[in-house]
Design a protein around this motif. Structure first.
Motif, PDB file in Angstrom:
ATOM      1  N   ARG A 199       0.937  -1.259   0.099  1.00 23.11           N
ATOM      2  CA  ARG A 199       0.117  -0.150  -0.210  1.00 23.11           C
ATOM      3  C   ARG A 199       0.914   1.294  -0.186  1.00 23.11           C
ATOM      4  NH1 ARG A 199      -3.003   2.672   4.518  1.00 23.11           N
ATOM      5  NH2 ARG A 199      -2.275   1.012   5.760  1.00 23.11           N
ATOM      6  N   ILE A 200       0.575   2.156  -0.911  1.00 24.33           N
ATOM      7  CA  ILE A 200       1.324   3.386  -1.278  1.00 24.33           C
ATOM      8  C   ILE A 200       0.700   4.442  -0.890  1.00 24.33           C
ATOM      9  CG2 ILE A 200       3.013   4.494  -2.872  1.00 24.33           C
ATOM     10  CD1 ILE A 200       3.627   1.491  -4.004  1.00 24.33           C
ATOM     11  N   HIS A 201       1.010   5.641  -0.443  1.00 23.58           N
ATOM     12  CA  HIS A 201       0.224   6.828  -0.327  1.00 23.58           C
ATOM     13  C   HIS A 201       1.031   7.731  -0.720  1.00 23.58           C
ATOM     14  CE1 HIS A 201      -2.625   5.371   2.527  1.00 23.58           C
ATOM     15  NE2 HIS A 201      -1.868   4.580   2.986  1.00 23.58           N
ATOM     16  N   GLY A 202       0.482   8.753  -2.035  1.00 26.04           N
ATOM     17  CA  GLY A 202       1.374   9.580  -2.900  1.00 26.04           C
ATOM     18  C   GLY A 202       0.783  11.029  -2.615  1.00 26.04           C
ATOM     19  N   PHE A 203       1.402  12.055  -2.353  1.00 21.34           N
ATOM     20  CA  PHE A 203       0.909  13.456  -2.018  1.00 21.34           C
ATOM     21  C   PHE A 203       1.820  14.467  -2.828  1.00 21.34           C
ATOM     22  CE2 PHE A 203      -0.375  11.054   1.606  1.00 21.34           C
ATOM     23  CZ  PHE A 203      -1.674  11.452   1.851  1.00 21.34           C
ATOM     24  N   VAL A 235      -0.763  10.412   7.258  1.00 25.72           N
ATOM     25  CA  VAL A 235      -1.553  10.398   6.278  1.00 25.72           C
ATOM     26  C   VAL A 235      -2.905  10.746   6.659  1.00 25.72           C
ATOM     27  CG1 VAL A 235      -3.011   8.717   4.970  1.00 25.72           C
ATOM     28  CG2 VAL A 235      -0.595   8.369   5.369  1.00 25.72           C
ATOM     29  N   ASP A 240      -4.984  13.935   4.907  1.00 25.58           N
ATOM     30  CA  ASP A 240      -6.334  13.748   4.330  1.00 25.58           C
ATOM     31  C   ASP A 240      -7.475  14.896   5.160  1.00 25.58           C
ATOM     32  OD1 ASP A 240      -5.359  11.925   2.842  1.00 25.58           O
ATOM     33  OD2 ASP A 240      -6.140  10.106   4.026  1.00 25.58           O
ATOM     34  N   GLU A 294       0.726   6.492   9.301  1.00 24.14           N
ATOM     35  CA  GLU A 294      -0.593   6.441   9.265  1.00 24.14           C
ATOM     36  C   GLU A 294      -1.018   7.782   9.929  1.00 24.14           C
ATOM     37  OE1 GLU A 294      -2.246   4.616   7.480  1.00 24.14           O
ATOM     38  OE2 GLU A 294      -1.714   2.280   7.616  1.00 24.14           O
ATOM     39  N   THR A 341       4.957   2.614  11.008  1.00 27.47           N
ATOM     40  CA  THR A 341       3.706   2.422  10.417  1.00 27.47           C
ATOM     41  C   THR A 341       2.672   3.071  11.034  1.00 27.47           C
ATOM     42  OG1 THR A 341       4.169   0.030   9.911  1.00 27.47           O
ATOM     43  CG2 THR A 341       1.674   0.619   9.823  1.00 27.47           C
ATOM     44  N   THR A 369       6.007  10.780  -0.501  1.00 32.23           N
ATOM     45  CA  THR A 369       5.372   9.259  -0.486  1.00 32.23           C
ATOM     46  C   THR A 369       5.499   8.670   0.512  1.00 32.23           C
ATOM     47  OG1 THR A 369       5.951   9.085  -3.118  1.00 32.23           O
ATOM     48  CG2 THR A 369       5.606   6.952  -1.820  1.00 32.23           C
ATOM     49  N   LEU A 370       4.458   7.986   1.321  1.00 37.60           N
ATOM     50  CA  LEU A 370       4.383   7.131   2.401  1.00 37.60           C
ATOM     51  C   LEU A 370       4.213   5.509   2.173  1.00 37.60           C
ATOM     52  CD1 LEU A 370       2.584   9.946   4.339  1.00 37.60           C
ATOM     53  CD2 LEU A 370       4.863   9.574   4.370  1.00 37.60           C
TER      54      LEU A 370
END
Length: 318
Positions: A6-10, A40, A44, A37, A33, A56-57
């Protein structure tokens, strides 16, 4: 629990640095982790705003190890961290996903924890050099990042002592010669990042179950973002205090399940030259080679893996 990555991109609409943050490279290390989180959730919710650049997280870099609730899935993800045309195991396949991610970034922050008791610390790579082991030209930037992460200690010297340990093993009867493949096994995320023109710092956030470790991880991510100018900085922020700087000089493997420490060591416990550290299964006593400190003592290490590291004061200035 999934074994998918799982990859979070901003990305901000203004150009700037590109930072990637990894957590859970080892499955039993959860603080990174939790810290990721939290960031993130803040992004958000809009309580944290990215003013420039790209972030990128990756909360869990090794989902199989996390699913199994142990350090490794099939092997240590933080070794042999290089792309492979024929990935032979789960970690190699994950490495093939992570390497292109790192390629697109300038800076890496890799969040870890450790088995023994001890305080959080940062780990950095070599000084600027043009040698063959790990040539590097961004030691100033890497040291500056480590300086701002808020730990009281910074440790240097991983790949050097890994290469030395290979040479010692090769000198034993039946030892295998040291070649490029053997040295490549010592590569982790930071070594790969440096080889691609970037730089990276490992943050050891504390003992695995320390309730403060996730807070250390969260603060470090925010500190990195502020340092790189990617989020707003508080105008009254004080300059960082100077941490103690240590240099790793050796690593000792656990050869047999009967190998035991003479007492329960914590990371950064001081030892004097000649002081006993452990006893081998055959009764041989391991003594401190000089005055220094124990790093990463692992009483649960499997035979043939790292048992403890040894460090001394460094003359490096960040």
């Amino acid at each position: 629990m999934t074994t998918l990555l799982r990859i979070h991109g901003f990305s901000a609409p203004v150009a700037g640095p590109k930072l990637i943050v990894l957590g859970g490279v080892h499955g039993d290390e959860t603080c990174g982790t939790e810290g990721i989180e939290r960031v993130v959730a803040e992004l958000d919710a809009g309580t944290l705003a990215l003013r420039c650049g790209a972030l990128t997280l990756v909360p869990v870099a090794n989902p199989l190890a996390r699913q199994r609730q142990r350090r490794e899935g099939e092997r240590n993800l933080n070794r042999l961290f290089q792309p492979s045309d024929a990935p032979a195991d789960y970690e190699a396949r994950i490495t093939n996903l992570l390497c292109p991610l790192l390629d697109r970034h300038d800076v890496l922050l890799d969040l870890h924890s450790f088995q023994s008791a001890g305080d959080a610390f940062a780990m950095i790579g070599p000084r600027d050099n043009t040698g063959t082991l790990e040539p590097f030209a961004q030691a100033t930037e890497e040291g500056r990042l480590a300086l701002h992460l808020g730990t009281s200690r910074v440790v240097e010297g991983w790949l050097d002592i890994y290469a030395d340990s290979l040479a010692r093993r090769a000198a034993l009867p039946g030892g295998m010669p040291v070649d490029d493949a053997a040295l490549a096994f010592g590569w982790g995320t930071n070594e790969y990042m440096r080889s691609r023109g970037g730089y990276g710092v490992t943050l050891e956030c504390g003992q695995h179950r320390d309730p403060e470790a996730p807070k250390v991880a969260h603060r470090a991510i925010l500190a990195a973002l502020r340092l790189l100018g990617m989020v707003a900085s508080a105008p009254e922020a004080a300059p960082p205090s100077r941490p103690e700087l240590l240099r790793l000089v050796s690593v000792t493997d656990r050869a047999h399940e009967g190998d035991q420490f003479v007492r329960e060591w914590a990371t950064f416990d001081a030892v004097a030259q000649g002081e006993p550290i452990g006893v081998r299964d055959d009764g041989a006593v391991l003594h401190a080679e000089c005055d220094g400190v124990i790093v990463f003592p692992n009483s649960e290490a499997l035979p043939g893996t790292e048992w403890f590291y040894f460090a001394v004061p460094s003359d490096r200035v960040l």
